[in-house]
Design an enzyme around this catalytic site. Structure first.
Site, PDB file in Angstrom:
ATOM      1  N   LYS A 168       4.246  -0.063  -4.726  1.00  0.00           N
ATOM      2  CA  LYS A 168       5.398   0.603  -3.984  1.00  0.00           C
ATOM      3  C   LYS A 168       6.593   0.842  -4.902  1.00  0.00           C
ATOM      4  O   LYS A 168       6.418   0.261  -6.035  1.00  0.00           O
ATOM      5  CB  LYS A 168       5.806  -0.496  -3.084  1.00  0.00           C
ATOM      6  CG  LYS A 168       4.602  -1.102  -1.933  1.00  0.00           C
ATOM      7  CD  LYS A 168       4.092   0.186  -1.066  1.00  0.00           C
ATOM      8  CE  LYS A 168       3.522  -0.248   0.150  1.00  0.00           C
ATOM      9  NZ  LYS A 168       1.983  -0.755   0.239  1.00  0.00           N
TER      10      LYS A 168
HETATM   11  C1  LIG Z   1       1.559  -1.374   1.653  1.00  0.00           C
HETATM   12  C2  LIG Z   1       1.786  -1.396   3.052  1.00  0.00           C
HETATM   13  C3  LIG Z   1       1.724  -2.465   3.831  1.00  0.00           C
HETATM   14  C4  LIG Z   1       1.238  -3.592   3.395  1.00  0.00           C
HETATM   15  O1  LIG Z   1       2.017  -4.340   2.511  1.00  0.00           O
HETATM   16  P1  LIG Z   1       1.801  -5.688   1.775  1.00  0.00           P
HETATM   17  O2  LIG Z   1       2.895  -6.150   1.101  1.00  0.00           O
HETATM   18  O3  LIG Z   1       0.700  -5.293   1.034  1.00  0.00           O
HETATM   19  O4  LIG Z   1       1.289  -6.487   2.924  1.00  0.00           O
HETATM   20  C5  LIG Z   1       1.848  -2.278   5.247  1.00  0.00           C
HETATM   21  N1  LIG Z   1       2.240  -1.230   5.722  1.00  0.00           N
HETATM   22  C6  LIG Z   1       2.189  -0.107   4.937  1.00  0.00           C
HETATM   23  C7  LIG Z   1       2.492   1.345   5.648  1.00  0.00           C
HETATM   24  C8  LIG Z   1       1.970  -0.252   3.668  1.00  0.00           C
HETATM   25  O5  LIG Z   1       1.927   1.058   3.024  1.00  0.00           O
END
Ligand SMILES: *Cc1c(COP(=O)(O)O)cnc(C)c1O
Length: 380
Positions: free
Chosen positions: A182
């Site tokens: 992210k």
């Molecule tokens: C990465 C992501 C998640 C999940 O995030 P985590 O921190 O890995 O639980 C949820 N929704 C979207 C759209 C994502 O890209």
């Protein structure tokens, strides 16, 4: 030729110094560092409260629970997302009800929400896909009319705004991810931001088993027995994660600038390949520039993915729609044709590398590889 990685994070030496301090201190779990991060994150978003948790999945799960959503309830969401979005609804005991997406943006089509509302509907869970926000004003208007909660999946969109609104500003809660790929990351991590102070208080208790004193309280205050008024989860962010995030948050706009320039460079270069289409960035909003995706002819997509990989380019697919994943087909009877716009994107999309350390020369190389793929091989 060295591989062009799909993603490289931005943790720098200052972040490591901060991490080092925390690790050398006595207090590793949820404490001062988490509180500092929560304050800084709230300030960045222009929101009253942030609650640090272990992932965006946890953030979504806890937000739904804290808003009273559970067994027998329905939550309207999008199939064009990572499975975490719909899984969190299932974890809360509710049922995900999908609506199809907009062709131009891949975002939940707000025009379709009303027709999906039933007596069981309790909430709407929009996802700001790739960093471009959904039409929150419209979603908010519908939610108000039907007395529904709104939980935003803002995993892609910390830096985004639309019509002057940022995630969390006109919803009950916005959920963020600090997963390894992210925009800012602590490997794993997440947060919930909300203007509802009572909700934030409830979330702080729910993220730590439902007990009424955190370890930090027990450490810094005179010993008092804790109690557990409700059953919660073990979802608390720790000081180690927060120490990595604090510095990245200070640099977040600079990192965005860099990705924005690279995004525009991609767009300019890709105009010369007529087989490639791009989703649109709507005018007048700030796109968080999280994932750069292209649309190619569906019949050729997988071959193109493999060709890019063979040429040392990291790729991903975001996303094959959730309703067509095996568990969802099997458990809910979803099938091809249910959400045709999401399915079309799912069959045609490829995500290309996008991160501040990516160089323009690497983008040029990627686009040239794509050009060659389309020039020489029409038989895929
Ligand atoms: C990465 C992501 C998640 C999940 O995030 P985590 O921190 O890995 O639980 C949820 N929704 C979207 C759209 C994502 O890209």
């Amino acid at each position: 030729m060295k591989k062009i990685e799909f993603f490289l994070h931005n943790i720098n030496n200052d972040d490591l110094l901060r991490l080092n301090k925390v690790v050398k201190s006595i207090f590793l779990t949820t404490g001062t560092e988490v509180a500092l991060f929560e304050q800084a994150f709230s300030k960045y978003l222009g929101i009253k409260q942030t609650v640090g948790v272990t992932s965006c999945t946890a953030a979504l799960h806890l937000s739904l629970l804290a808003l009273g959503i559970g067994n027998g309830d329905e939550v309207i969401t999008t199939p064009m997302s990572f499975c975490a979005t719909a899984n969190a609804i299932l974890h809360a005991g509710a049922k995900p009800v999908f609506v199809d997406v907009e062709e131009d943006t891949g975002n939940m089509n707000a025009e379709l929400i009303e027709a999906a509302i039933t007596e069981k509907t309790k909430a709407i869970l929009p996802v700001h896909l790739y960093g471009q926000m959904c039409d929150m004003e419209k979603i908010h208007e519908i939610a108000s009319r039907y007395n529904l909660k709104i939980v935003e999946d803002a995993a892609h969109s910390i830096e985004a705004s639309r019509a002057g609104l940022k995630p969390g500003q006109i919803s009950d809660a916005a959920c963020f991810s600090f997963y390894a790929t992210k925009n800012i990351t602590s490997g794993e991590g997440g947060a919930i931001s909300t203007n509802n102070i009572n909700l934030a208080e409830g979330l702080r208790i729910l993220r730590l088993h439902g007990i009424d004193k955190s370890a930090a309280d027990r450490y810094t205050e005179k010993y008092r027995h804790w109690d557990m008024p409700i059953l919660g989860w073990k979802y608390n962010m720790d000081n180690i994660q927060a120490s990595l995030l604090l510095g990245q948050l200070r640099r977040i706009d600079k990192l965005w600038e860099k990705r924005n320039q690279l995004w525009e460079y991609y767009e300019t270069l890709l105009k010369t390949i007529k087989e490639i289409e791009l989703l649109k960035t709507l005018p007048g909003l700030k796109h968080a520039r999280h994932l750069f995706t292209i649309l190619v002819p569906a019949k050729r997509r997988d071959q193109i993915l493999w060709s890019l990989q063979k040429n040392n380019i990291g790729v991903a697919v975001n996303y094959r729609p959730i309703h067509l994943l095996k568990y969802y087909r099997k458990s809910y009877g979803f099938k091809e044709g249910d959400f045709p716009v999401a399915e079309e994107i799912g069959k045609r999309t490829i995500s290309l590398p996008l991160y501040p350390k990516l160089k323009k020369s690497q983008i040029l190389y990627i686009v040239n590889v794509l050009k060659k793929i389309f020039a020489k091989n029409k038989r895929y």
